[in-house]
Design an enzyme around this catalytic site. Sequence first.
Site, short mmCIF file in Angstrom:
data_model
loop_
_atom_site.label_atom_id
_atom_site.label_comp_id
_atom_site.label_asym_id
_atom_site.label_seq_id
_atom_site.Cartn_x
_atom_site.Cartn_y
_atom_site.Cartn_z
CE LYS A 87 -4.26 1.16 2.42
NZ LYS A 87 -4.88 1.08 3.74
C1 E4P Z 1 -8.07 1.53 4.09
O1 E4P Z 1 -7.48 1.16 3.13
C2 E4P Z 1 -7.96 2.91 4.63
O2 E4P Z 1 -6.70 3.11 5.18
C3 E4P Z 1 -9.05 3.12 5.66
O3 E4P Z 1 -10.29 2.69 5.07
C4 E4P Z 1 -9.16 4.54 6.16
O4 E4P Z 1 -10.31 4.63 6.95
P1 E4P Z 1 -10.60 5.87 7.94
O5 E4P Z 1 -10.83 7.08 7.11
O6 E4P Z 1 -11.84 5.44 8.68
O7 E4P Z 1 -9.40 5.99 8.83
#
Ligand code: E4P
Length: 218
Positions: A87
């Site tokens: 990622k």
């Molecule tokens: C996933 O890939 C993201 O990092 C995550 O959904 C972010 O979510 P949040 O905005 O609730 O922290």
Amino acid sequence: MKFFIDTANLDQIKEAQDLGILDGVTTNPSLMAKEGIKGEENILNHYKTICDIVEGDVSAEVISTDYEGIIAEGEKLAALNPQIVVKVPAIKSGIKAIKYFSTKGIKTNCTLVFSPGQALLAAKAGATYVSPFIGRLDDISSDGVELIHKIVEMYNYYGYDTEVLAASIRHTMHILQCVEAGADVATCPLSAIVGLLKHPLTDSGLETFLSDYKKLNS
Ligand code: E4P
């Protein structure tokens, strides 16, 4: 539509896996910190444990922001298990790194995406997934789901293979809106996935069926 669970919590990952509908997991440094996972060795072991629990893709985020650092971290993460998806944030060095990883056959998830332009560059670089954060856009009075619509339309128009992974999902309506928008994947908290089952007519109907059965069979 594929369902990923958005957590580093092993109990929740197991529960979602046991439901039989889980296609993968996404994590981020904040989610890892929430579970108290610290130190490189523990972090890498935690990713390995998650890969042992689920069958699908597991996103593991880099914390470097320079190109060389992202490459070194990403290669280490990818070597842990073929399920690992590196990622990478939607920044200049990140896009360059995604291009590098795509030529090496390493899966990537371009994260922190808040605009169609960022999604366009992620797809051109060959990202496996792009993660638009819909909840965080809603938080600042922007339409998160509208961004999913725009990216899906753009990818379909140009025939990009990058999958649209709707992230920062907060509730069941977000999931249903992402279905309508044509997202390939939704990564959600367990509560939002299980929340899809909630319906008062299911609860009252079941109660009636069970009490009628009881009346006749007691
Ligand atoms: C996933 O890939 C993201 O990092 C995550 O959904 C972010 O979510 P949040 O905005 O609730 O922290």
